[in-house]
Design a protein around this motif. Structure first.
Motif, PDB file in Angstrom:
ATOM      1  N   TYR A 168       0.844  -1.189   0.000  1.00 18.50           N
ATOM      2  CA  TYR A 168       0.000   0.000   0.000  1.00 18.50           C
ATOM      3  C   TYR A 168       0.879   1.237   0.000  1.00 18.50           C
ATOM      4  CZ  TYR A 168      -3.140  -3.625   1.486  1.00 18.50           C
ATOM      5  OH  TYR A 168      -3.835  -4.793   1.557  1.00 18.50           O
ATOM      6  N   LEU A 169       0.733   2.073  -1.001  1.00 17.68           N
ATOM      7  CA  LEU A 169       1.576   3.253  -1.129  1.00 17.68           C
ATOM      8  C   LEU A 169       1.093   4.400  -0.250  1.00 17.68           C
ATOM      9  CD1 LEU A 169       2.234   3.185  -4.962  1.00 17.68           C
ATOM     10  CD2 LEU A 169       3.687   2.347  -3.129  1.00 17.68           C
ATOM     11  N   THR A 170      -0.182   4.430   0.065  1.00 18.32           N
ATOM     12  CA  THR A 170      -0.722   5.496   0.904  1.00 18.32           C
ATOM     13  C   THR A 170      -1.716   4.915   1.901  1.00 18.32           C
ATOM     14  OG1 THR A 170      -2.620   5.953  -0.510  1.00 18.32           O
ATOM     15  CG2 THR A 170      -0.564   7.122  -1.031  1.00 18.32           C
ATOM     16  N   ASP A 171      -2.027   5.715   2.905  1.00 17.24           N
ATOM     17  CA  ASP A 171      -3.045   5.301   3.868  1.00 17.24           C
ATOM     18  C   ASP A 171      -4.394   5.117   3.180  1.00 17.24           C
ATOM     19  OD1 ASP A 171      -1.248   5.336   5.949  1.00 17.24           O
ATOM     20  OD2 ASP A 171      -1.814   7.336   6.641  1.00 17.24           O
ATOM     21  N   GLU A 172      -4.662   5.948   2.181  1.00 22.31           N
ATOM     22  CA  GLU A 172      -5.934   5.844   1.468  1.00 22.31           C
ATOM     23  C   GLU A 172      -6.019   4.519   0.699  1.00 22.31           C
ATOM     24  OE1 GLU A 172      -9.654   6.281   0.517  1.00 22.31           O
ATOM     25  OE2 GLU A 172      -8.622   7.619   1.902  1.00 22.31           O
ATOM     26  N   ASN A 173      -4.921   4.080   0.120  1.00 19.87           N
ATOM     27  CA  ASN A 173      -4.914   2.785  -0.564  1.00 19.87           C
ATOM     28  C   ASN A 173      -5.214   1.657   0.423  1.00 19.87           C
ATOM     29  OD1 ASN A 173      -4.149   4.215  -2.803  1.00 19.87           O
ATOM     30  ND2 ASN A 173      -2.201   3.175  -3.077  1.00 19.87           N
ATOM     31  N   TYR A 174      -4.621   1.755   1.596  1.00 23.10           N
ATOM     32  CA  TYR A 174      -4.854   0.740   2.627  1.00 23.10           C
ATOM     33  C   TYR A 174      -6.317   0.772   3.072  1.00 23.10           C
ATOM     34  CZ  TYR A 174      -4.557  -1.999   6.847  1.00 23.10           C
ATOM     35  OH  TYR A 174      -4.779  -2.954   7.801  1.00 23.10           O
TER      36      TYR A 174
END
Length: 67
Positions: A4-10
């Protein structure tokens, strides 16, 4: 490197896991009690999940399974 590259992706991945688990439970593809365990564990992964009444129902059922 993280998947996951960002918290939003996670967060999006967690939301997809929650919705796919619930859908599988409703369609009878996933054992209800197994689904409860999955959903109860995912409440820690989203903001507000610890106090969300929708998750608390699954947490209560999960707690009873442990007895």
């Amino acid at each position: 490197m993280s998947k996951y590259l960002t918290d939003e992706n996670y967060a999006e991945a967690v939301r997809l896991k929650i919705s796919s688990t619930a859908k599988s439970m409703l369609e009878g593809e996933l054992n209800f009690l197994y689904g409860v365990r999955i959903l109860a564990s995912l409440r820690n992964e989203i903001p507000g999940g610890m106090v969300d009444p929708d998750f608390l129902a699954f947490v209560a059922i999960d707690a009873e399974l442990a007895v």
